[in-house]
Design a protein around this motif. Structure first.
Motif, PDB file in Angstrom:
ATOM      1  N   GLY A 189     -13.877   2.785  12.348  1.00 14.74           N
ATOM      2  CA  GLY A 189     -14.260   1.690  11.471  1.00 14.74           C
ATOM      3  C   GLY A 189     -13.880   1.902  10.018  1.00 14.74           C
ATOM      4  O   GLY A 189     -14.438   1.251   9.131  1.00 14.74           O
ATOM      5  N   ILE A 190     -12.927   2.804   9.766  1.00 16.18           N
ATOM      6  CA  ILE A 190     -12.465   3.068   8.398  1.00 16.18           C
ATOM      7  C   ILE A 190     -11.149   2.320   8.173  1.00 16.18           C
ATOM      8  O   ILE A 190     -10.202   2.458   8.954  1.00 16.18           O
ATOM      9  CB  ILE A 190     -12.250   4.578   8.167  1.00 16.18           C
ATOM     10  CG1 ILE A 190     -13.563   5.343   8.330  1.00 16.18           C
ATOM     11  CG2 ILE A 190     -11.654   4.848   6.784  1.00 16.18           C
ATOM     12  CD1 ILE A 190     -13.402   6.849   8.326  1.00 16.18           C
ATOM     13  N   GLU A 191     -11.098   1.540   7.122  1.00 16.76           N
ATOM     14  CA  GLU A 191      -9.878   0.811   6.801  1.00 16.76           C
ATOM     15  C   GLU A 191      -8.851   1.755   6.173  1.00 16.76           C
ATOM     16  O   GLU A 191      -9.156   2.436   5.195  1.00 16.76           O
ATOM     17  CB  GLU A 191     -10.179  -0.330   5.833  1.00 16.76           C
ATOM     18  CG  GLU A 191      -8.956  -1.169   5.488  1.00 16.76           C
ATOM     19  CD  GLU A 191      -9.257  -2.266   4.487  1.00 16.76           C
ATOM     20  OE1 GLU A 191      -8.300  -2.853   3.951  1.00 16.76           O
ATOM     21  OE2 GLU A 191     -10.457  -2.519   4.226  1.00 16.76           O
ATOM     22  N   PRO A 192      -7.629   1.831   6.720  1.00 15.26           N
ATOM     23  CA  PRO A 192      -6.597   2.676   6.104  1.00 15.26           C
ATOM     24  C   PRO A 192      -6.260   2.182   4.703  1.00 15.26           C
ATOM     25  O   PRO A 192      -6.073   0.978   4.490  1.00 15.26           O
ATOM     26  CB  PRO A 192      -5.401   2.528   7.052  1.00 15.26           C
ATOM     27  CG  PRO A 192      -5.976   2.041   8.341  1.00 15.26           C
ATOM     28  CD  PRO A 192      -7.158   1.191   7.961  1.00 15.26           C
ATOM     29  N   GLY A 193      -6.200   3.126   3.748  1.00 18.74           N
ATOM     30  CA  GLY A 193      -5.906   2.760   2.368  1.00 18.74           C
ATOM     31  C   GLY A 193      -4.459   2.975   1.994  1.00 18.74           C
ATOM     32  O   GLY A 193      -3.785   2.053   1.522  1.00 18.74           O
ATOM     33  N   CYS A 194      -3.940   4.186   2.222  1.00 18.10           N
ATOM     34  CA  CYS A 194      -2.533   4.461   1.927  1.00 18.10           C
ATOM     35  C   CYS A 194      -2.144   5.805   2.517  1.00 18.10           C
ATOM     36  O   CYS A 194      -2.988   6.645   2.836  1.00 18.10           O
ATOM     37  CB  CYS A 194      -2.253   4.439   0.421  1.00 18.10           C
ATOM     38  SG  CYS A 194      -3.072   5.746  -0.525  1.00 18.10           S
ATOM     39  N   ILE A 195      -0.834   5.985   2.650  1.00 21.10           N
ATOM     40  CA  ILE A 195      -0.231   7.253   3.071  1.00 21.10           C
ATOM     41  C   ILE A 195       0.648   7.726   1.916  1.00 21.10           C
ATOM     42  O   ILE A 195       1.464   6.961   1.398  1.00 21.10           O
ATOM     43  CB  ILE A 195       0.608   7.082   4.346  1.00 21.10           C
ATOM     44  CG1 ILE A 195      -0.290   6.622   5.508  1.00 21.10           C
ATOM     45  CG2 ILE A 195       1.331   8.376   4.709  1.00 21.10           C
ATOM     46  CD1 ILE A 195       0.492   6.105   6.702  1.00 21.10           C
ATOM     47  N   ILE A 196       0.468   8.984   1.497  1.00 22.18           N
ATOM     48  CA  ILE A 196       1.206   9.540   0.362  1.00 22.18           C
ATOM     49  C   ILE A 196       2.054  10.707   0.838  1.00 22.18           C
ATOM     50  O   ILE A 196       1.561  11.585   1.565  1.00 22.18           O
ATOM     51  CB  ILE A 196       0.239   9.998  -0.751  1.00 22.18           C
ATOM     52  CG1 ILE A 196      -0.600   8.816  -1.247  1.00 22.18           C
ATOM     53  CG2 ILE A 196       1.001  10.628  -1.913  1.00 22.18           C
ATOM     54  CD1 ILE A 196      -1.701   9.195  -2.222  1.00 22.18           C
TER      55      ILE A 196
END
Length: 345
Positions: A189-196
């Motif tokens: 249930g965690i929304e993906p924010g970004c991949i760095i």
């Protein structure tokens, strides 16, 4: 590992698209869906990075898009990437940080110094009580500063930030690991924010072409595809060519032509942002004994230092869905801290 990464990517593509699935969508459906989504939106269309001027220009990090964060050594690329990771995680969104250059302890200590930083503290004799990364690494902080880092650690404990500091990863391994962590976030249930990815030049291509330009083109293209397939923003850090340093005069502001392998990177990226710290290039005049060799030169040095101290420019040189412009932010590079510029009272 490479074989498994290829197999997993192929399986994920089959699961997502199916063997016989048609990709066509009628215009009326596409337009209506886009209009409805835009009408229901409140605020910026992307994930904010926590810096008002940069977010105002870019609209935040967009799902499915590749952003390049580029600069010469010493400009603060890793600090900026960690700042973005911190600000996105504070919104409760997941961040996957691939570091092919720094180790986990370096990353953790830098982020703790950033979280512990207080921009309101006054400086005395050029120093304040904010814990700096270099002093922390040498174990030379006082007890109060160590306590501040511990409080920062407690604040970060619940943030969904994951580090992968394995060296010499291939672009296929990064895609495979990113796919797994995004899948796990969504199940939780965690929304993906970004991949760095720090940084693009250290990634291994899927095949050795003996041609750096072609290899970089393959890597940037694969990162762009990964962003679109996972529907997550991807940020790739990138070095600039040495031509910036060779420029005559005082202005070493970078541009798109300063990107190494510029054509491939510029083509694949949706957004290209350059970091520029003029303070880095301001050098104190040479002294002769106890005297300043040239008082006029020293005066110019003090004036330039006063004008540019703790200033970091974000030069948005390409923005596929918005304007190009420059954003000025505050930066204490020794504390790995980047903030909005303080507004004049």
């Amino acid at each position: 590992d490479d074989v498994l990464a290829h197999l997993e990517r192929g399986a994920a593509e089959i699961a997502r698209d199916g063997v016989s699935r048609e990709a066509w969508k009628p215009l009326a459906f596409v337009a209506q869906e886009a209009i409805q989504t835009a009408r229901e939106r409140r605020g910026m269309p992307g994930v904010g990075i926590g810096l008002q001027e940069v977010d105002r220009i870019t609209g935040g990090l967009r799902n499915g898009q590749l952003t390049l964060l580029a600069g010469r050594p010493g400009m603060g690329k890793s600090s900026a990437a960690l700042s973005i990771a911190k600000n996105v995680a504070m919104q409760g969104k997941g961040v996957a940080f691939f570091s092919l250059e720094m180790t986990e302890p370096e990353l953790g200590l830098r982020m703790a110094c950033d979280v512990a930083f207080n921009p309101m503290e006054q400086q005395y004799s050029g120093e304040d009580s904010n814990p700096s990364y270099s002093k922390a690494e040498w174990g030379s902080l006082d007890e109060g500063q160590w306590e501040r880092l511990q409080r920062a650690n407690k604040a970060m404990a619940s943030w969904p930030v994951m580090f992968d500091a394995r060296p010499a990863l291939s672009v296929a391994q990064v895609s495979s690991a990113a796919r797994r962590i995004v899948r796990n976030w969504r199940k939780a249930g965690i929304e993906p924010g970004c991949i760095i990815v720090d940084h693009l030049g250290l990634l291994r291509p899927e095949r050795n072409m003996n041609n750096k330009v072609a290899e970089i083109g393959e890597i940037s293209g694969a990162l762009r595809e990964m962003a679109k397939a996972l529907e997550v923003p991807v940020i790739a850090l990138c070095q600039l060519s040495r031509d910036v340093e060779k420029r005559e005069g005082k202005d070493r502001r970078p541009g798109l032509s300063d990107l190494r392998w510029a054509g491939e990177l510029e083509q694949d990226a949706h957004v290209v942002m350059f970091l520029y710290r003029p303070e880095y290039y301001i050098k104190e005049p040479v002294k002769t004994g106890d005297e300043i060799a040239d008082d006029t030169a020293y005066g110019r040095y003090l004036k330039a230092l006063s004008e540019h101290k703790n200033r970091l420019w974000w030069i948005i040189a390409k923005n596929r869905q918005g304007p190009t412009a420059d954003a000025e932010t505050f930066c204490r590079i020794e504390c790995s801290a980047i903030r909005d510029m303080p507004r004049a009272a």
